[in-house]
Motif scaffolding. Structure first.
Motif, mmCIF file in Angstrom:
data_model
loop_
_atom_site.group_PDB
_atom_site.id
_atom_site.type_symbol
_atom_site.label_atom_id
_atom_site.label_comp_id
_atom_site.label_asym_id
_atom_site.label_seq_id
_atom_site.Cartn_x
_atom_site.Cartn_y
_atom_site.Cartn_z
ATOM 1 N N LEU A 73 0.626 -1.225 0.163
ATOM 2 C CA LEU A 73 -0.023 -0.036 -0.123
ATOM 3 C C LEU A 73 0.961 1.363 -0.086
ATOM 4 N N VAL A 74 1.891 1.398 0.862
ATOM 5 C CA VAL A 74 2.767 2.661 1.055
ATOM 6 C C VAL A 74 3.577 2.779 -0.131
ATOM 7 N N SER A 75 4.238 1.596 -0.536
ATOM 8 C CA SER A 75 5.085 1.758 -1.591
ATOM 9 C C SER A 75 4.357 2.174 -2.919
ATOM 10 N N SER A 76 3.108 1.761 -3.220
ATOM 11 C CA SER A 76 2.362 2.131 -4.516
ATOM 12 C C SER A 76 1.976 3.545 -4.643
ATOM 13 N N LEU A 77 2.242 4.436 -3.501
ATOM 14 C CA LEU A 77 2.198 5.906 -3.552
ATOM 15 C C LEU A 77 3.477 6.524 -3.698
ATOM 16 N N VAL A 78 4.179 6.174 -2.511
ATOM 17 C CA VAL A 78 5.462 6.871 -2.029
ATOM 18 C C VAL A 78 6.424 6.562 -3.191
ATOM 19 N N ASP A 79 6.473 5.311 -3.572
ATOM 20 C CA ASP A 79 7.710 4.872 -4.619
ATOM 21 C C ASP A 79 7.170 4.970 -6.095
ATOM 22 N N ALA A 80 6.151 5.785 -6.310
ATOM 23 C CA ALA A 80 5.265 5.930 -7.477
ATOM 24 C C ALA A 80 6.233 6.898 -8.471
#
Length: 333
Positions: free
Chosen positions: A177-184
């Motif tokens: 969940l977090v990486s899908s936005l933070v690492d986008a």
């Protein structure tokens, strides 16, 4: 989310002091065209935050501005732009601002004027559409969802303070969940920082799901109402914290450290891409802005250092050597 925000959130209103962008795209039913804001009254508009990437986009130029005021051809619209137009219509708005189609890119004077007004453009918008998962305009805002990800489960501490819980409670999130936005892709773009900081509300379109951010709510499709979602994105929501807190020198130092890790296609934009946030700080601090630093307590602000290996110096002038913006790499305070 949008309905709740516009009707019930007192702190999420657009800036009343912001002037309309010089140009806006009118999203009519059968025709898309450029219009001058001087011909408009008080209107609501959306902004688009996107990655240019390596895709060659059609841009507004002196030679096509007259034609675009009649109609913007389909060939000038990338998939991301088409999706943004559809989203704008769906939200009941008629106007959209896109940097590549609303700034004259072969006119240095127009670019200088419009880039200096970014704080007005974004803070005055009704909503910002962030194509977070797209590396360039060919990708768009919407994605075919893959198989569900494994979930991450954690126990909520002291759940009894929330009336809608009755007994033990657990937070269940997709593991990515977090990486899908933070690492986008969009999250690493330097320009996107002020594009998140300035608008009253933003919708993020990632490969996994859609996220919502405003001053009073941070939510996503898999967790539309949990008060604990913000804690999982505490680092990413630096701009959210700054919106709610007093803008201070400490806050500026934190912001610079984060901003300096982001990517820029043109190093000469290093100060320009943060100028909108600087104007917001300047308004509250009542201080003089000096190439990324502030006159008050300037001596302490000069104590920045490089984080990691320095990049080769730019052949073009970016900033004075005493400014963190001159080094083109991540910095620490």
């Amino acid at each position: 989310w949008l309905r709740e925000c516009t009707t019930a959130h007192a702190t999420c209103s657009s800036s009343n002091d912001a002037r309309l962008p010089t140009r806006l795209i009118l999203v009519a039913r059968y025709r898309i065209y450029l219009t001058m804001s001087t011909a408009l009254g008080e209107v609501k508009y959306a902004t688009l935050s996107h990655c240019w990437g390596t895709l060659k986009l059609t841009t507004l130029k002196k030679e096509n501005i007259s034609a675009f005021q009649h109609q913007i051809p389909d060939s000038a619209l990338s998939q991301t732009f088409r999706d943004a137009i559809d989203i704008t219509r769906y939200l009941g708005l008629r106007y959209l601002w896109i940097d590549s189609l609303c700034i004259v890119h072969d006119d240095a004077e127009d670019w200088a004027t419009e880039s200096s007004l970014m704080s007005d453009v974004y803070s005055g918008s009704h909503i910002n559409l962030a194509a977070s998962g797209a590396k360039d305009g060919s990708v768009g805002c919407f994605f075919t969802r893959t198989d569900p990800s494994p979930v991450f489960i954690r126990t909520i501490e002291d759940p009894n303070k929330h009336s809608f819980f009755n007994g033990p409670a657990y937070i269940i999130h997709p593991s990515d969940l977090v990486s899908s936005l933070v690492d986008a892709p969009l999250s690493s773009r330097a320009w996107s920082m002020q594009e998140r900081f300035l608008p009253p509300r933003t919708i993020y379109f990632t490969r996994k799901e859609i996220f919502w951010e405003c001053c009073e709510r941070f939510a996503c499709q898999s967790d539309p109402c949990s008060p604990y979602l913000r804690s999982a994105f505490s680092n990413f929501l630096l701009s959210d914290r700054l919106r709610k807190e007093n803008l201070s020198m400490k806050a500026w130092a934190q912001l610079v450290q984060w901003y300096s890790t982001c990517k820029l296609t043109k190093q000469t934009d290093r100060l320009v891409a943060i100028s909108g946030i600087a104007r917001a700080f300047e308004s509250q601090l009542k201080d003089f802005y000096l190439c990324g630093l502030w006159r008050n307590n300037l001596e302490m602000q000069l104590c920045w250092g490089l984080h990691g290996e320095p990049n080769p110096p730019s052949k073009l002038y970016v900033a004075p050597s005493w400014s963190w913006a001159s080094c083109g790499t991540a910095v620490d305070y």
